[in-house]
Design a protein around this motif. Sequence first.
Motif, PDB file in Angstrom:
ATOM      1  N   VAL A  94      13.657 -26.674 -49.207  1.00  0.00           N
ATOM      2  CA  VAL A  94      12.607 -26.936 -50.271  1.00  0.00           C
ATOM      3  C   VAL A  94      11.586 -27.513 -49.737  1.00  0.00           C
ATOM      4  CG1 VAL A  94      11.165 -28.577 -52.243  1.00  0.00           C
ATOM      5  CG2 VAL A  94      14.369 -28.194 -52.195  1.00  0.00           C
ATOM      6  N   LEU A  95      11.275 -27.821 -48.634  1.00  0.00           N
ATOM      7  CA  LEU A  95      10.277 -27.892 -47.508  1.00  0.00           C
ATOM      8  C   LEU A  95      10.329 -26.695 -47.462  1.00  0.00           C
ATOM      9  CD1 LEU A  95      11.296 -31.782 -45.914  1.00  0.00           C
ATOM     10  CD2 LEU A  95       9.540 -31.433 -47.076  1.00  0.00           C
ATOM     11  N   CYS A  96      10.716 -26.041 -46.457  1.00  0.00           N
ATOM     12  CA  CYS A  96      10.025 -24.564 -45.922  1.00  0.00           C
ATOM     13  C   CYS A  96      10.081 -24.145 -46.882  1.00  0.00           C
ATOM     14  CB  CYS A  96      11.478 -24.135 -45.570  1.00  0.00           C
ATOM     15  SG  CYS A  96      11.703 -25.243 -43.988  1.00  0.00           S
ATOM     16  N   THR A  97      10.686 -24.044 -48.619  1.00  0.00           N
ATOM     17  CA  THR A  97      10.030 -23.186 -49.490  1.00  0.00           C
ATOM     18  C   THR A  97       8.630 -23.174 -49.636  1.00  0.00           C
ATOM     19  OG1 THR A  97      12.707 -22.467 -49.811  1.00  0.00           O
ATOM     20  CG2 THR A  97      10.034 -22.002 -51.659  1.00  0.00           C
ATOM     21  N   PHE A  98       8.078 -24.933 -49.959  1.00  0.00           N
ATOM     22  CA  PHE A  98       7.070 -25.183 -50.327  1.00  0.00           C
ATOM     23  C   PHE A  98       6.137 -24.992 -49.202  1.00  0.00           C
ATOM     24  CE2 PHE A  98       8.686 -28.583 -53.489  1.00  0.00           C
ATOM     25  CZ  PHE A  98       9.426 -27.952 -54.719  1.00  0.00           C
ATOM     26  N   LYS A  99       6.278 -25.170 -47.858  1.00  0.00           N
ATOM     27  CA  LYS A  99       6.119 -24.912 -46.844  1.00  0.00           C
ATOM     28  C   LYS A  99       4.861 -22.836 -47.465  1.00  0.00           C
ATOM     29  CE  LYS A  99       3.051 -25.411 -42.493  1.00  0.00           C
ATOM     30  NZ  LYS A  99       2.334 -26.105 -42.761  1.00  0.00           N
ATOM     31  N   ARG A 100       6.575 -22.075 -47.328  1.00  0.00           N
ATOM     32  CA  ARG A 100       5.708 -21.074 -46.955  1.00  0.00           C
ATOM     33  C   ARG A 100       5.343 -20.472 -48.129  1.00  0.00           C
ATOM     34  NH1 ARG A 100      11.082 -18.749 -49.868  1.00  0.00           N
ATOM     35  NH2 ARG A 100       9.770 -18.958 -51.176  1.00  0.00           N
ATOM     36  N   ASP A 121       8.082 -35.757 -35.851  1.00  0.00           N
ATOM     37  CA  ASP A 121       7.519 -35.339 -34.427  1.00  0.00           C
ATOM     38  C   ASP A 121       9.286 -34.855 -33.407  1.00  0.00           C
ATOM     39  OD1 ASP A 121       5.901 -33.703 -32.483  1.00  0.00           O
ATOM     40  OD2 ASP A 121       5.909 -34.853 -31.359  1.00  0.00           O
ATOM     41  N   GLU A 122       9.964 -35.689 -33.744  1.00  0.00           N
ATOM     42  CA  GLU A 122      10.732 -35.835 -33.301  1.00  0.00           C
ATOM     43  C   GLU A 122      11.759 -34.888 -33.218  1.00  0.00           C
ATOM     44  OE1 GLU A 122      12.708 -39.694 -32.484  1.00  0.00           O
ATOM     45  OE2 GLU A 122      11.528 -40.260 -31.351  1.00  0.00           O
ATOM     46  N   ILE A 123      11.961 -34.646 -34.677  1.00  0.00           N
ATOM     47  CA  ILE A 123      12.733 -33.689 -35.787  1.00  0.00           C
ATOM     48  C   ILE A 123      12.506 -32.935 -36.170  1.00  0.00           C
ATOM     49  CG2 ILE A 123      14.660 -35.308 -36.156  1.00  0.00           C
ATOM     50  CD1 ILE A 123      12.929 -35.159 -39.320  1.00  0.00           C
ATOM     51  N   ASP A 124      11.120 -32.171 -35.285  1.00  0.00           N
ATOM     52  CA  ASP A 124       9.979 -31.275 -35.781  1.00  0.00           C
ATOM     53  C   ASP A 124      10.336 -30.812 -37.388  1.00  0.00           C
ATOM     54  OD1 ASP A 124       9.134 -28.366 -35.080  1.00  0.00           O
ATOM     55  OD2 ASP A 124      10.477 -27.535 -35.035  1.00  0.00           O
ATOM     56  N   ALA A 125       9.570 -32.316 -37.739  1.00  0.00           N
ATOM     57  CA  ALA A 125       9.004 -31.784 -39.642  1.00  0.00           C
ATOM     58  C   ALA A 125       8.090 -32.464 -40.131  1.00  0.00           C
ATOM     59  CB  ALA A 125      10.319 -32.965 -40.191  1.00  0.00           C
ATOM     60  N   LEU A 126       7.284 -32.490 -39.013  1.00  0.00           N
ATOM     61  CA  LEU A 126       5.693 -32.783 -39.231  1.00  0.00           C
ATOM     62  C   LEU A 126       5.067 -31.629 -39.192  1.00  0.00           C
ATOM     63  CD1 LEU A 126       3.786 -35.251 -38.451  1.00  0.00           C
ATOM     64  CD2 LEU A 126       3.331 -34.583 -36.240  1.00  0.00           C
ATOM     65  N   LYS A 127       5.678 -30.732 -38.712  1.00  0.00           N
ATOM     66  CA  LYS A 127       4.735 -28.740 -39.599  1.00  0.00           C
ATOM     67  C   LYS A 127       4.621 -29.541 -41.113  1.00  0.00           C
ATOM     68  CE  LYS A 127       8.963 -26.637 -38.604  1.00  0.00           C
ATOM     69  NZ  LYS A 127       9.497 -26.214 -38.019  1.00  0.00           N
TER      70      LYS A 127
END
Length: 215
Positions: A94-100, A121-127
């Motif tokens: 869902v995070l990827c979908t909304f970001k897209r 940041d450690e889990i590459d989710a800050l983006k």
Amino acid sequence: MKYDVIFWDWNGTIIDDVEICMETVNSLLKEYGKKPFSARAEYHKVFRFPIIDYYRDAGFDFDEVPFDVLAHKYIARYDVNCRRAKIFPDILNVLCTFKRDGIKQIMLTASEKNDLIRWLDEIDALKFFDDIIANDDIYAAGKADIAKRWLKNHPEINLERAVMVGDTTHDVEVARAMGIDAVTIARGHSARAALEKTGAPVFDNADEMLKYFEK
């Protein structure tokens, strides 16, 4: 889609940390001779915000050990184990979908901000997040006040097109204090029955929630 701003809770909504939270508080309960939680249902009956009230209901005696001592011990032990917690796989989708799709995503949590930023940041989710609204200390006093202060500084947010996604009754309370909609996913820190009593939509998982959003 009705919404163009999503406020996300962290613990129990994005990150699957209920068992780790239970392990942590149980270690403290045992240390001070209190009865630990034996099942998630027991934990659900007691967990609430502000955290100081949750600790009291769990059985801690603040005359025996002050809340700030308990809070520091809890955070120290949680920090040792929390990196074992993983993002729910369907939430990541869902995070990827909304970001897209260009939907603004904002973290709104009672967690301490600096440590959370390091973890993301450690889990590459800050983006995924356009902003992070969090506490400046470890005491997790609640989210409504910090959210309302943030909204005052962001008048561009259309409240009619914003929604809070959470896992607790407190998340629904915060959303209503902000003047926005709320939806919940019933696999975190509040029981489904308690979530249903709020009147907000309740889903078993993020896939169900995404379908609801896409209608």
